[in-house]
Design an enzyme around this catalytic site. Sequence first.
Site: not given
Ligand code: HSE
Length: 430
Positions: A129, A187, A190, A201, A205, A302
Site C-alpha cells: 500500500e 527537504g 532530493e 516516481d 506508481k 512523509g
Molecule cells: N518523492 C515522492 C514525492 C514521495 O515527492 O511524492 C515518495 O514516493
Amino acid sequence: MKKIGVAILGLGVVGGGTYQTLVDHHDFYLQTQQTDITVEAVLDRDKNRLKELGVPEEKIANSIEEVLADPNVDIVVETIGGIGVAKDFVCAALHEGKTVVTSNKELICKYSHELEKIAKRNHCGLYYEASCVGGVPIIRTLLDGVQANKIQRMMGIVNGTTNYILTKMTYEGADYAQTLKDAQRLGYAEANPTADVDGYDSMYKLSILSSMAFHTKIPYTKIFREGISKIDTRDIAYGRELGYTLKLLAIGKNEGKGIEVRVHPTLIPTSHPLASVNDAFNAVYLTGDAVDDVMLYGRGAGAFPTASAVVSDVIYAATHSEIKYSTFKNTATAESGVKFITDFESAYYIRLFVDDYVGVLAKITGMFAKCGVSIVEIAQRPKDEFGADNERVPLIIITHKTKESGVRNTVSKINASGLATVEAVIRVEA
Ligand code: HSE
C-alpha cells in the site's frame, strides 16, 4: 491473544515513522485488532538513528540472516528503498515464508512478478500500500473498494515534490529553478531531484496502479513520460488566464480502444477537483463504469502518512489468514493481445513566438489545418509581458482533441518555416 512479530529493515523517514507508530499504537491495536503486534527486530546500518528512535538494544539485529532466523518474526517490513539490497532482503524474507510489507515503488514496479511468485510458492503475503501515494489508501481501494467496476480512467497527482513546485510557480509566480532550490532546502526535493521532477516516481506508481485498475500488467516501459523541468512560469500564468491549472498528472485510460498510460505536465480546467490539490498533497481521481467518479486525497509522502499505509498493511496481514495477491496476471511483460495506444489523443496548449506582421496568423493557422489539427482558441499577448523576447509576440493556441503525431507534425512544420518558434506544448485534459 494472537501474537505477531514484526521486523523493520531500514529505519529512515518511513521506517522510523513505522517503528514509532507500531510502538505508540501497540495497546490501541491490542484493543481494536485483538492482536499483539510487536516490533521484534530492526535492521539499519546507522546505529545512531536507532538510538535516536529509542530502539532497545535487544531488538537491534546485525544482519538479515539474524532477522530471518528469529522465529518471533512473522512479518518483515522493507523501508530501505531502491532495488539493490532491498530486493535481496525481500526475496530472502519471502523464501523464508515471511510476509513482506514494503513501501518500495521501484521494487514493486519492476519486480512484483518475481516477488509474488516467490510469495505464492512459500504461502506468504506481499503487501505494498505504501508504495503508491503514501497515506492515501489507493491500493486497497483498487483491490477491494472498486473491484465491482471496469475502471475506465484514472488521473492522479501522485508526486508531492512536483506538486509543491508547481503550486509555488502557480501562486507565487516563481520560476522553476528557484522553486526547485526552495523545495530542496525544505527537504521536499532530493539533492538529485531527477526521480521526482523527470516523472520517474510518478511513472513507477502509475505502472503499479494501472496494472491493478486495468487487470493486466502495465510495464513501466509502456508509459509515456515527460517531467516538469522545462515548464515556464509564463505558461502556467497564460493557462490560468484561459481557465486551466497546470499539474503533473499520471493518466491511465482504458476506454475501449486500448490502454493509454502517460505521465506529463497537464493543463486541467481550474474547476476540476484535481486543480485544487495543492502543495505536497496527492490525489487520485478514478472513473468506474458502475461507481462513476471517485477521488482520494491526502499526503503522499512523509514519515507518518506513509507509516499509516505500512502499518495498515501489517494489520491486514496480521488479521487475515487468507492472503490477497494481485487480481491480474502478474507477468514480467505485458500480456500478448493487450493493445497500448501510443499515438494518443489529447487537446493541446501551444505557445509560439511570432513575428508580428500582416498575414502571419493566417500562415500559422494554415499549417495547423494542413496537419489536420483543429484550433479551439487563439490568444495573442503583448510583446513585453514577460520581457523575455521583445521582438516577437507570444501567441497561445488551444487545439481540439487531436492525435499527438498531428501536433508533433505541426510543431516541426512551424519551427522549420522560420515564421515562428514553438516555445511550449502542453497537453490539456478535461
Ligand atoms: N518523492 C515522492 C514525492 C514521495 O515527492 O511524492 C515518495 O514516493
